[in-house]
Design a protein around this motif. Structure first.
Motif, PDB file in Angstrom:
ATOM      1  N   ALA A   1     -40.193 -17.549  54.378  1.00 16.25           N
ATOM      2  CA  ALA A   1     -39.663 -17.883  53.065  1.00 16.25           C
ATOM      3  C   ALA A   1     -39.562 -16.601  52.236  1.00 16.25           C
ATOM      4  CB  ALA A   1     -40.567 -18.882  52.351  1.00 16.25           C
ATOM      5  N   PHE A   2     -38.502 -16.522  51.476  1.00 13.65           N
ATOM      6  CA  PHE A   2     -38.279 -15.371  50.604  1.00 13.65           C
ATOM      7  C   PHE A   2     -38.049 -15.865  49.184  1.00 13.65           C
ATOM      8  CE2 PHE A   2     -36.836 -14.061  54.776  1.00 13.65           C
ATOM      9  CZ  PHE A   2     -37.426 -12.814  54.924  1.00 13.65           C
ATOM     10  N   THR A   3     -38.502 -15.092  48.250  1.00 15.79           N
ATOM     11  CA  THR A   3     -38.250 -15.394  46.837  1.00 15.79           C
ATOM     12  C   THR A   3     -37.355 -14.308  46.275  1.00 15.79           C
ATOM     13  OG1 THR A   3     -40.421 -16.432  46.601  1.00 15.79           O
ATOM     14  CG2 THR A   3     -39.301 -15.740  44.575  1.00 15.79           C
ATOM     15  N   VAL A   4     -36.249 -14.724  45.663  1.00 12.52           N
ATOM     16  CA  VAL A   4     -35.321 -13.793  45.021  1.00 12.52           C
ATOM     17  C   VAL A   4     -35.389 -14.048  43.519  1.00 12.52           C
ATOM     18  CG1 VAL A   4     -32.933 -13.048  44.790  1.00 12.52           C
ATOM     19  CG2 VAL A   4     -33.814 -13.772  47.033  1.00 12.52           C
ATOM     20  N   THR A   5     -35.686 -13.021  42.765  1.00 17.30           N
ATOM     21  CA  THR A   5     -35.795 -13.150  41.314  1.00 17.30           C
ATOM     22  C   THR A   5     -34.677 -12.351  40.651  1.00 17.30           C
ATOM     23  OG1 THR A   5     -38.198 -13.319  41.502  1.00 17.30           O
ATOM     24  CG2 THR A   5     -37.307 -12.790  39.333  1.00 17.30           C
ATOM     25  N   TYR A   6     -33.958 -13.011  39.783  1.00 22.91           N
ATOM     26  CA  TYR A   6     -32.878 -12.341  39.052  1.00 22.91           C
ATOM     27  C   TYR A   6     -33.404 -11.838  37.714  1.00 22.91           C
ATOM     28  CZ  TYR A   6     -29.486 -14.223  42.337  1.00 22.91           C
ATOM     29  OH  TYR A   6     -28.783 -14.508  43.470  1.00 22.91           O
ATOM     30  N   THR A   7     -32.974 -10.655  37.344  1.00 25.23           N
ATOM     31  CA  THR A   7     -33.303 -10.074  36.047  1.00 25.23           C
ATOM     32  C   THR A   7     -31.997  -9.864  35.292  1.00 25.23           C
ATOM     33  OG1 THR A   7     -35.179  -8.930  37.032  1.00 25.23           O
ATOM     34  CG2 THR A   7     -34.427  -8.144  34.896  1.00 25.23           C
ATOM     35  N   LYS A   8     -31.996 -10.340  34.079  1.00 29.50           N
ATOM     36  CA  LYS A   8     -30.798 -10.227  33.244  1.00 29.50           C
ATOM     37  C   LYS A   8     -30.476  -8.757  32.978  1.00 29.50           C
ATOM     38  CE  LYS A   8     -29.147 -11.978  28.791  1.00 29.50           C
ATOM     39  NZ  LYS A   8     -29.513 -12.820  27.644  1.00 29.50           N
ATOM     40  N   ASN A   9     -29.219  -8.390  33.150  1.00 33.90           N
ATOM     41  CA  ASN A   9     -28.774  -7.021  32.873  1.00 33.90           C
ATOM     42  C   ASN A   9     -28.837  -6.742  31.374  1.00 33.90           C
ATOM     43  OD1 ASN A   9     -28.223  -6.722  35.578  1.00 33.90           O
ATOM     44  ND2 ASN A   9     -26.027  -7.038  35.370  1.00 33.90           N
ATOM     45  N   ALA A  10     -28.994  -5.487  31.044  1.00 32.09           N
ATOM     46  CA  ALA A  10     -29.000  -5.068  29.641  1.00 32.09           C
ATOM     47  C   ALA A  10     -27.625  -5.337  29.030  1.00 32.09           C
ATOM     48  CB  ALA A  10     -29.333  -3.587  29.546  1.00 32.09           C
ATOM     49  N   PRO A  11     -27.580  -5.610  27.746  1.00 27.73           N
ATOM     50  CA  PRO A  11     -26.291  -5.831  27.102  1.00 27.73           C
ATOM     51  C   PRO A  11     -25.433  -4.559  27.115  1.00 27.73           C
ATOM     52  CG  PRO A  11     -28.028  -5.733  25.452  1.00 27.73           C
ATOM     53  CD  PRO A  11     -28.691  -5.686  26.797  1.00 27.73           C
ATOM     54  N   THR A  12     -24.128  -4.754  27.046  1.00 23.35           N
ATOM     55  CA  THR A  12     -23.197  -3.633  26.949  1.00 23.35           C
ATOM     56  C   THR A  12     -23.040  -3.276  25.479  1.00 23.35           C
ATOM     57  OG1 THR A  12     -22.020  -4.444  28.884  1.00 23.35           O
ATOM     58  CG2 THR A  12     -20.851  -2.873  27.493  1.00 23.35           C
ATOM     59  N   ILE A  13     -23.200  -2.012  25.160  1.00 18.32           N
ATOM     60  CA  ILE A  13     -23.062  -1.544  23.773  1.00 18.32           C
ATOM     61  C   ILE A  13     -21.756  -0.763  23.669  1.00 18.32           C
ATOM     62  CG2 ILE A  13     -24.097  -0.186  21.914  1.00 18.32           C
ATOM     63  CD1 ILE A  13     -25.871  -2.493  22.808  1.00 18.32           C
ATOM     64  N   THR A  14     -20.899  -1.188  22.741  1.00 15.29           N
ATOM     65  CA  THR A  14     -19.632  -0.496  22.526  1.00 15.29           C
ATOM     66  C   THR A  14     -19.444  -0.230  21.035  1.00 15.29           C
ATOM     67  OG1 THR A  14     -18.456  -2.612  22.431  1.00 15.29           O
ATOM     68  CG2 THR A  14     -18.466  -1.486  24.545  1.00 15.29           C
ATOM     69  N   PRO A  15     -18.800   0.871  20.693  1.00  8.69           N
ATOM     70  CA  PRO A  15     -18.529   1.153  19.282  1.00  8.69           C
ATOM     71  C   PRO A  15     -17.272   0.401  18.817  1.00  8.69           C
ATOM     72  CG  PRO A  15     -17.781   2.981  20.617  1.00  8.69           C
ATOM     73  CD  PRO A  15     -18.423   1.993  21.554  1.00  8.69           C
ATOM     74  N   GLU A  16     -17.252   0.066  17.551  1.00  8.94           N
ATOM     75  CA  GLU A  16     -16.071  -0.561  16.942  1.00  8.94           C
ATOM     76  C   GLU A  16     -15.746   0.243  15.687  1.00  8.94           C
ATOM     77  OE1 GLU A  16     -14.719  -5.069  16.286  1.00  8.94           O
ATOM     78  OE2 GLU A  16     -16.481  -4.555  15.116  1.00  8.94           O
ATOM     79  N   GLN A  17     -14.476   0.449  15.425  1.00  7.49           N
ATOM     80  CA  GLN A  17     -14.055   1.261  14.283  1.00  7.49           C
ATOM     81  C   GLN A  17     -13.080   0.468  13.431  1.00  7.49           C
ATOM     82  OE1 GLN A  17     -12.778   5.271  15.165  1.00  7.49           O
ATOM     83  NE2 GLN A  17     -11.410   5.306  13.412  1.00  7.49           N
ATOM     84  N   LYS A  18     -13.170   0.688  12.128  1.00  7.34           N
ATOM     85  CA  LYS A  18     -12.269   0.041  11.174  1.00  7.34           C
ATOM     86  C   LYS A  18     -11.849   1.078  10.148  1.00  7.34           C
ATOM     87  CE  LYS A  18     -12.239  -3.863   7.957  1.00  7.34           C
ATOM     88  NZ  LYS A  18     -13.047  -4.973   7.426  1.00  7.34           N
ATOM     89  N   THR A  19     -10.557   1.173   9.886  1.00  6.26           N
ATOM     90  CA  THR A  19     -10.040   2.107   8.889  1.00  6.26           C
ATOM     91  C   THR A  19      -9.763   1.342   7.593  1.00  6.26           C
ATOM     92  OG1 THR A  19      -9.041   3.491  10.593  1.00  6.26           O
ATOM     93  CG2 THR A  19      -8.186   3.736   8.358  1.00  6.26           C
ATOM     94  N   VAL A  20     -10.285   1.855   6.496  1.00  7.12           N
ATOM     95  CA  VAL A  20     -10.071   1.271   5.175  1.00  7.12           C
ATOM     96  C   VAL A  20      -9.215   2.251   4.389  1.00  7.12           C
ATOM     97  CG1 VAL A  20     -11.170   0.462   3.053  1.00  7.12           C
ATOM     98  CG2 VAL A  20     -12.271   0.054   5.266  1.00  7.12           C
ATOM     99  N   ASN A  21      -8.142   1.744   3.793  1.00  7.44           N
ATOM    100  CA  ASN A  21      -7.201   2.589   3.049  1.00  7.44           C
ATOM    101  C   ASN A  21      -7.362   2.398   1.550  1.00  7.44           C
ATOM    102  OD1 ASN A  21      -5.823   3.574   5.412  1.00  7.44           O
ATOM    103  ND2 ASN A  21      -4.959   1.532   5.603  1.00  7.44           N
TER     104      ASN A  21
END
Length: 84
Positions: A1-21
């Motif tokens: 018998a084998f036990t496989v344990t899943y670990t949640k991956n780290a979140p993806t971090i991305t930059p977002e930009q907004k231009t204000v005029n």
């Protein structure tokens, strides 16, 4: 018998930009009226995307940006209602 344990991956971090005029419109001095003044400022924030659900969490917009004060042009024979 084998036990496989899943670990949640780290979140993806991305930059977002907004231009204000910003546009300052001058009026009232006929052909001496200055042209509009236009400026823009870029704000950024981080977006975290959950690796499993795809849910997004938004960071705060950067607060260190701001528009510079703009002195109203001086025109002979006219007084601006706002100095800047």
């Amino acid at each position: 018998a084998f036990t496989v344990t899943y670990t949640k991956n780290a979140p993806t971090i991305t930059p977002e930009q907004k231009t204000v005029n910003e546009t300052i419109h001058y009026q009232g001095a006929g052909n001496q009226t200055p042209a509009d003044h236009a400026a823009s400022v870029d704000f950024t924030r981080q977006v975290s995307t959950d690796a499993v659900t795809g849910a997004k969490t938004y960071g705060a917009w950067s607060a260190d940006q701001s528009f510079d004060a703009v002195k109203s042009p001086e025109l002979k024979g006219y007084t601006a209602d706002k100095a800047q």
